[in-house]
Design an enzyme around this catalytic site. Structure first.
Site, short mmCIF file in Angstrom:
data_model
loop_
_atom_site.label_atom_id
_atom_site.label_comp_id
_atom_site.label_asym_id
_atom_site.label_seq_id
_atom_site.Cartn_x
_atom_site.Cartn_y
_atom_site.Cartn_z
N LYS A 33 0.84 -1.20 0.00
CA LYS A 33 0.00 0.00 0.00
C LYS A 33 0.87 1.25 0.00
O LYS A 33 1.76 1.39 0.84
CB LYS A 33 -0.92 0.02 1.22
CG LYS A 33 -1.86 1.24 1.26
CD LYS A 33 -2.83 1.18 2.42
CE LYS A 33 -2.21 1.64 3.73
NZ LYS A 33 -1.96 3.12 3.75
N LEU A 61 -5.02 6.91 -1.77
CA LEU A 61 -5.02 8.37 -1.80
C LEU A 61 -6.38 8.97 -1.44
O LEU A 61 -6.51 10.18 -1.31
CB LEU A 61 -4.56 8.89 -3.17
CG LEU A 61 -3.15 8.46 -3.58
CD1 LEU A 61 -2.78 9.10 -4.92
CD2 LEU A 61 -2.12 8.83 -2.52
N LYS A 62 -7.39 8.12 -1.29
CA LYS A 62 -8.71 8.55 -0.80
C LYS A 62 -9.21 9.79 -1.54
O LYS A 62 -9.50 10.82 -0.94
CB LYS A 62 -8.66 8.82 0.70
CG LYS A 62 -8.19 7.64 1.55
CD LYS A 62 -8.19 8.02 3.03
CE LYS A 62 -7.67 6.89 3.90
NZ LYS A 62 -6.20 6.69 3.76
N ASP A 65 -13.42 14.75 -4.31
CA ASP A 65 -13.49 16.00 -5.06
C ASP A 65 -14.75 15.96 -5.92
O ASP A 65 -15.57 15.05 -5.77
CB ASP A 65 -12.22 16.17 -5.92
CG ASP A 65 -11.81 17.62 -6.07
OD1 ASP A 65 -12.68 18.44 -6.44
OD2 ASP A 65 -10.63 17.95 -5.84
N PRO A 67 -17.03 15.12 -9.13
CA PRO A 67 -16.98 13.86 -9.89
C PRO A 67 -15.98 13.83 -11.04
O PRO A 67 -15.25 12.84 -11.20
CB PRO A 67 -18.42 13.73 -10.39
CG PRO A 67 -19.25 14.39 -9.35
CD PRO A 67 -18.43 15.57 -8.91
N THR A 69 -13.19 15.47 -11.51
CA THR A 69 -11.81 15.44 -11.03
C THR A 69 -11.45 14.06 -10.49
O THR A 69 -10.37 13.53 -10.77
CB THR A 69 -11.60 16.51 -9.94
OG1 THR A 69 -11.86 17.80 -10.50
CG2 THR A 69 -10.18 16.47 -9.39
N THR A 120 -10.76 4.90 10.66
CA THR A 120 -10.70 4.06 11.85
C THR A 120 -10.25 4.82 13.10
O THR A 120 -10.38 4.32 14.21
CB THR A 120 -9.76 2.86 11.63
OG1 THR A 120 -8.49 3.33 11.19
CG2 THR A 120 -10.34 1.90 10.60
N GLN A 191 -4.85 4.14 15.51
CA GLN A 191 -5.94 3.27 15.07
C GLN A 191 -6.74 2.87 16.31
O GLN A 191 -6.27 2.09 17.14
CB GLN A 191 -5.39 2.01 14.39
CG GLN A 191 -4.54 2.29 13.17
CD GLN A 191 -5.37 2.52 11.91
OE1 GLN A 191 -6.59 2.48 11.96
NE2 GLN A 191 -4.71 2.76 10.81
N ARG A 212 3.16 -1.15 10.71
CA ARG A 212 4.28 -1.20 11.64
C ARG A 212 4.59 -2.57 12.23
O ARG A 212 5.76 -2.91 12.41
CB ARG A 212 4.06 -0.17 12.75
CG ARG A 212 4.33 1.25 12.28
CD ARG A 212 3.70 2.31 13.15
NE ARG A 212 2.29 2.51 12.78
CZ ARG A 212 1.64 3.65 12.95
NH1 ARG A 212 2.25 4.69 13.48
NH2 ARG A 212 0.37 3.76 12.59
#
Length: 232
Positions: A33, A61-62, A65, A67, A69, A120, A191, A212
């Site tokens: 990821k 990258l979530k 914006d 639609p 874009t 989360t 988290q 981690r």
């Protein structure tokens, strides 16, 4: 051989550190990821470098914006050859449908398109701060249902939410679960809703995002293969 269920979060400060880790594992051990920090520093070339090594890459990258874009950003992600890309479900139905449509020309080679529901790290008080006076799971279920209706492949959700989402939305709807810890008795980061790998898969998660506990281990490959064995 079964497909890897573990997605290792490459949350390193330097590209050299990330590549040093990558050189210790193989595409059959895990997927990778890339998040905002590393992508902002090192860009598409770094993603393409990992793809060329044979790894399935989740570009985290979530996008959120208008639609048009988001559709263009998702298309650009597909051009990089990533395996999975995500958007924020709170961007709404039109945004998600535009993202889905942007991937249609890629057919079977299109990346999985998933949505983020509630981060989360967020608790009920955090939702109240932004005007949502409801329990986190109620918002998760609402956004996950909208995501499925928009034609996306799945959502990111906490492991505690996975069993209900699986029963409500079906086995084909993929659940990607962060907040995975090898020892849930130790809370050392941001988290809030965590679970062990075995418990998360039993709860209905399809893929586990682990950072981690693997990347900071003295022997990352040993830890990774131990996790994979526990899930076999």
């Amino acid at each position: 051989m079964t497909e890897p269920k573990v997605i290792v979060a490459l949350d390193f400060a330097k590209k050299e550190e990330a590549l040093s880790f990558v050189d210790q594992v193989t595409p059959s051990d895990c997927r990778l990821k890339i998040g905002k920090e590393m992508f902002t520093y090192y860009g598409p070339q770094f993603v393409e470098q990992l793809v060329k090594k044979g790894f399935d890459v989740f570009l985290d990258l979530k996008f959120h914006d208008i639609p048009t874009t988001v559709a263009k950003a998702v298309k650009a992600s597909a051009e990089m050859g990533v395996w999975m890309v995500n958007v924020h479900a709170s961007g709404g139905r039109k945004m998600m449908e535009a993202a889905r449509s942007a991937l249609l020309p890629y057919g079977d080679k299109a990346p999985l398109l998933i949505a983020v529901t509630v981060l989360t790290s967020m608790e009920q008080s955090d939702l109240a701060d932004i005007g949502l006076d409801i329990p986190p799971f109620e918002q998760v279920l609402r956004l996950a249902t909208l995501t499925q209706q928009a034609g996306l492949d799945g959502v990111v959700c906490s492991a505690q939410e996975a069993s209900v989402l699986k029963s409500r939305l079906g086995n084909e709807f993929k659940l990607i679960t962060p907040g995975i810890r090898l020892d849930v008795s130790t809370k050392v980061d941001d988290q809030s809703r965590v679970m062990t790998p075995v418990d998360a898969i039993k709860a209905g998660a399809d893929y586990l995002v682990i950072g981690r506990p693997v990347t900071q281990a003295a022997h990352p490959l040993d830890v990774l293969r131990k996790i994979n064995l526990s899930l076999a």
